[in-house]
Design a protein around this motif. Sequence first.
Motif, PDB file in Angstrom:
ATOM      1  N   ASP A  16     118.857 -52.590 -17.867  1.00  0.00           N
ATOM      2  CA  ASP A  16     119.012 -51.697 -19.055  1.00  0.00           C
ATOM      3  C   ASP A  16     119.226 -52.501 -20.279  1.00  0.00           C
ATOM      4  OD1 ASP A  16     118.752 -49.102 -18.031  1.00  0.00           O
ATOM      5  OD2 ASP A  16     120.674 -49.065 -17.462  1.00  0.00           O
ATOM      6  N   GLU A  17     119.112 -53.948 -19.993  1.00  0.00           N
ATOM      7  CA  GLU A  17     119.236 -54.946 -21.131  1.00  0.00           C
ATOM      8  C   GLU A  17     117.950 -54.649 -22.041  1.00  0.00           C
ATOM      9  OE1 GLU A  17     118.850 -59.793 -21.381  1.00  0.00           O
ATOM     10  OE2 GLU A  17     119.482 -58.859 -19.516  1.00  0.00           O
ATOM     11  N   PRO A  18     118.445 -54.752 -23.323  1.00  0.00           N
ATOM     12  CA  PRO A  18     117.205 -54.305 -24.330  1.00  0.00           C
ATOM     13  C   PRO A  18     116.164 -55.162 -24.287  1.00  0.00           C
ATOM     14  CG  PRO A  18     119.547 -54.907 -25.449  1.00  0.00           C
ATOM     15  CD  PRO A  18     119.726 -55.182 -23.948  1.00  0.00           C
ATOM     16  N   GLN A  61     111.286 -59.865 -21.127  1.00  0.00           N
ATOM     17  CA  GLN A  61     111.436 -60.922 -20.188  1.00  0.00           C
ATOM     18  C   GLN A  61     110.473 -60.769 -18.975  1.00  0.00           C
ATOM     19  OE1 GLN A  61     115.683 -61.086 -18.991  1.00  0.00           O
ATOM     20  NE2 GLN A  61     116.197 -61.796 -21.376  1.00  0.00           N
ATOM     21  N   PHE A  62     110.285 -59.551 -18.414  1.00  0.00           N
ATOM     22  CA  PHE A  62     109.447 -59.392 -17.329  1.00  0.00           C
ATOM     23  C   PHE A  62     108.148 -59.905 -17.450  1.00  0.00           C
ATOM     24  CE2 PHE A  62     106.292 -56.715 -15.318  1.00  0.00           C
ATOM     25  CZ  PHE A  62     106.381 -56.964 -13.975  1.00  0.00           C
ATOM     26  N   GLN A 118     105.539 -47.826 -12.544  1.00  0.00           N
ATOM     27  CA  GLN A 118     106.864 -47.309 -12.377  1.00  0.00           C
ATOM     28  C   GLN A 118     107.734 -47.273 -13.690  1.00  0.00           C
ATOM     29  OE1 GLN A 118     109.148 -49.990  -9.624  1.00  0.00           O
ATOM     30  NE2 GLN A 118     107.343 -50.285  -8.449  1.00  0.00           N
ATOM     31  N   GLY A 119     106.866 -47.358 -14.728  1.00  0.00           N
ATOM     32  CA  GLY A 119     107.513 -46.890 -15.941  1.00  0.00           C
ATOM     33  C   GLY A 119     107.704 -47.964 -17.017  1.00  0.00           C
ATOM     34  N   VAL A 120     107.366 -49.316 -16.541  1.00  0.00           N
ATOM     35  CA  VAL A 120     107.754 -50.611 -17.441  1.00  0.00           C
ATOM     36  C   VAL A 120     106.800 -50.319 -18.427  1.00  0.00           C
ATOM     37  CG1 VAL A 120     107.465 -52.868 -17.458  1.00  0.00           C
ATOM     38  CG2 VAL A 120     108.694 -51.769 -15.595  1.00  0.00           C
ATOM     39  N   GLU A 121     107.072 -50.601 -19.715  1.00  0.00           N
ATOM     40  CA  GLU A 121     105.919 -50.596 -20.603  1.00  0.00           C
ATOM     41  C   GLU A 121     105.421 -51.800 -20.868  1.00  0.00           C
ATOM     42  OE1 GLU A 121     107.838 -51.016 -25.116  1.00  0.00           O
ATOM     43  OE2 GLU A 121     109.204 -50.175 -23.887  1.00  0.00           O
ATOM     44  N   LEU A 122     104.084 -51.619 -21.457  1.00  0.00           N
ATOM     45  CA  LEU A 122     103.143 -52.943 -21.604  1.00  0.00           C
ATOM     46  C   LEU A 122     103.442 -53.401 -22.883  1.00  0.00           C
ATOM     47  CD1 LEU A 122     101.019 -54.146 -20.109  1.00  0.00           C
ATOM     48  CD2 LEU A 122      99.123 -52.655 -21.273  1.00  0.00           C
TER      49      LEU A 122
END
Length: 108
Positions: A6-8, A13-14, A47-51
Amino acid sequence: MRIDVDEPDSVEQFWDGMREAAAAATRHQDDDLYEAIVKIGRSALAQGVELVPSSGFFLLCPVCSALSGQRCINVPGHPLDDSRLHRERIDLAEKAIRGEVPLPDPLR
């Protein structure tokens, strides 16, 4: 090591880590590594990670031919302004990672 999902800036970073891996794939001319990076990116999207815009770093730029992991350069008719990537490269990456267009060969 504890990772706070949940880090902003965890999404950025990913994608930064993915960009660094793509740059290594280009540097070492490793198609298998590049394909693994794309699979990971697609799985993250599922899985819902935004681009994020920096995802354009995964592909060769169709405007200035910057390689995967490299920043774009100014070319006539396509100034960068404050961006590190041409808009066409960002758009292509978003479509390719989502599977809407075939992945271009990243290492040519």
